[in-house]
Write an enzyme that holds these catalytic residues in place. Sequence first.
Site, short mmCIF file in Angstrom:
data_model
loop_
_atom_site.label_atom_id
_atom_site.label_comp_id
_atom_site.label_asym_id
_atom_site.label_seq_id
_atom_site.Cartn_x
_atom_site.Cartn_y
_atom_site.Cartn_z
N HIS A 7 61.83 60.71 33.57
CA HIS A 7 63.18 61.29 33.64
C HIS A 7 64.23 60.40 32.94
O HIS A 7 63.90 59.66 32.05
CB HIS A 7 63.54 61.59 35.09
CG HIS A 7 62.39 62.25 35.81
ND1 HIS A 7 62.11 63.60 35.69
CD2 HIS A 7 61.41 61.74 36.60
CE1 HIS A 7 61.02 63.89 36.39
NE2 HIS A 7 60.56 62.78 36.95
N GLU B 255 65.36 59.59 41.41
CA GLU B 255 64.08 59.11 40.88
C GLU B 255 64.27 58.35 39.57
O GLU B 255 63.67 57.30 39.34
CB GLU B 255 63.13 60.29 40.66
CG GLU B 255 61.78 59.88 40.08
CD GLU B 255 60.88 61.07 39.73
OE1 GLU B 255 61.32 62.22 39.94
OE2 GLU B 255 59.76 60.84 39.24
N HIS C 130 56.65 57.31 38.25
CA HIS C 130 57.43 58.39 38.88
C HIS C 130 57.53 58.18 40.38
O HIS C 130 56.82 57.36 40.95
CB HIS C 130 56.75 59.74 38.61
CG HIS C 130 56.93 60.22 37.21
ND1 HIS C 130 57.81 61.21 36.86
CD2 HIS C 130 56.33 59.81 36.05
CE1 HIS C 130 57.76 61.40 35.54
NE2 HIS C 130 56.86 60.56 35.03
N GLU D 274 52.64 57.88 40.96
CA GLU D 274 53.70 58.36 41.86
C GLU D 274 53.79 57.33 42.98
O GLU D 274 52.92 57.26 43.85
CB GLU D 274 53.36 59.73 42.44
CG GLU D 274 53.23 60.84 41.40
CD GLU D 274 54.56 61.49 41.04
OE1 GLU D 274 55.63 60.97 41.47
OE2 GLU D 274 54.54 62.52 40.33
ZN LIG Z 1 58.97 62.44 38.21
#
Ligand SMILES: [Zn+2]
Length: 479
Positions: free
Chosen positions: A297, A311, A364, A430
Site C-alpha cells: 500500500h 496498514e 502486509h 501478513e
Molecule cells: Zn495489505
Amino acid sequence: MEKNKKGGRGVKKSSFLVLLSFLLVIPLLGVKNTAQAATNFADVPTSHRAAKEIYYLAEGDIAKGVSPSSFGPNKKVNRAEAVTFIGRALQLNGTKRATSFKDVDPGMFASGYIQSAAQKGILTGYSDGTYRPYKEVTRGEMAIMISRAFGYSFNNTTSGAANALISRGIAQGKGDGSFGASDLITRADYAVFLARAINPKFRVVSNTVDFKNARWVNVDSLNIRTGPKDSYAKIGAVKQNQQVLSAFKVGAWDYIKYGSFEGFVHGSYLRTTAEATNAGNVDPRIAKQVIVLDPGHGGSDPGATGFGIYEKNVVLDTGLKTRNLFSETPFQIKMTRSTDTYISLSGRVSYAKSVGANTFISIHANAGGGTGSETYYYSAYQNPNVADSKLLASKIQSRMLNAWKLANRGVKNGNFHVIRENTMPAVLVELGFIDTKKDNDMLRSDYWRNAAAKAIYLGTLDYYKAKGYQVDALYDVAK
Ligand SMILES: [Zn+2]
C-alpha cells in the site's frame, strides 16, 4: 598523545590512590596530562558523586559539556541530549538530516541521532508525529531508552525496563521501593546510568554480565580498551586466533573477557569460529544477492485500518527497520517504497525485475477480524521458484511466530499479484490483524515492529543458509 590514561579517570576503584599518585607525580615529573585538561569541567570536581562516570563518558566524547568548561550536572536532561549521548555511545550516524518527526528541524544538533535512533527502534515519538526534543526525560523514559539501546529484553513496559536496569545494577529502586518512574533526571544522573550500561565496572552490583559468546581474534593484535571508542585507553591486547569471551555489544564494540582483562575490542576483528576457515566469513556470493522489500500500500492507498492506525504506515516502518538490519550486511537491499507513496502492484513487480531481484518480500497487515501471522507464496507448477518461495515463506513464518507468538495461520498458497507475477522467489507476510485489538497492540508498537523486522531478517538468513550460503556471521546483526 593523550597518555597517562591508565592513571587517569578510568574505571579504577582506588580513585583516592589514583588521585594521590596523580598529585605527586605531576609536580615531580612535570608531565602534562592533556587528556585531563581536555575534560575538566569546573562544575564537576573529582569529589562530585558522578565525577568518574561523567569523565568516563567525556573521554569517549559520549558526553560533552553545556560549554567547554561546564557540564551542567544539575540541569535536567532533555530528550535531544539523552538520545545524543546514546547515539554517540552506540556510534550511530549523527549527521544532521531530515527526520521522521515534524518538530525536529534537519539543522537541529540532535537531528541525526534522533533519526538514527528512531530507525533502530531505540526511541519513539508521540502519536501526533512529534519527538518533543526539549521535553525533559523521566527515569521511566530513560530506562526504556537504555533497555532498547542495549538490547535488554523487557516486556515493553516502564516497570519491565526498570527491572532490566535494576537487575543489572544500572539503576536502583528508590528508598520506598518504587522506581520513581515519573521523576525527572539530571544530566549527572543520566551520565551515571549510561556509564553503568556501557561499562559493568561502574555498576552497583557485580557479576551482572555473562561472558557467554566465544569469539576468536581475526587480526595480528587486537587492542583491549576501557571503553567502546578508539579514544579510550588501551589496557591490553590479544593475539591472532586467541579466544575471547564476549558479553554484549556497544555499537560495533564487544565487551570481552580475556584472561584477567575485561574491556572493549572492536567487533569487526572477531570471528565466531575457532578455525580461521570461511565459517566466520560471509559467503562472497551474498554481496551479489538483491533483496527487494515491498511494504504494501502507501500514499492514497492506506491498506487496512484498525484502532486509528493504517496498514501502510505500519508495514513501511517494519520494512525500513528490516532494511536497517540488512544494511549491516553485504546483501543489496532495495525497497519498492521507502516513503508514504502510492505504487501500483505491477509497478512493484516491474521494479523488482528491473533491479535484478533475487528475493522478494512483501510486508502486509491482515484485516477481517482474525488473529495471528501467516506467510504466502504462490504455487503454480510451471513456476520454477515455487519450492524456494515456499522455503522462504516457511522460514519467515517460523521466525515471526517465534517473535510475536501469535497464532500460527500457516504458510499458504496465495494468488496475490506481487508474488504471482514476479520471476524470483517471492513471499508475502501478513504480520497480524490490524482490526483485532491483540494484534493491533503489537502492530502499533515500535518495539514489536522491531521484533517483526528481526524475524523477517532472520527468516531470510535461514532461507539463504538452507540454500547453502555461508551466512552464520550475519545472525549477530539482529542481537
Ligand atoms: Zn495489505
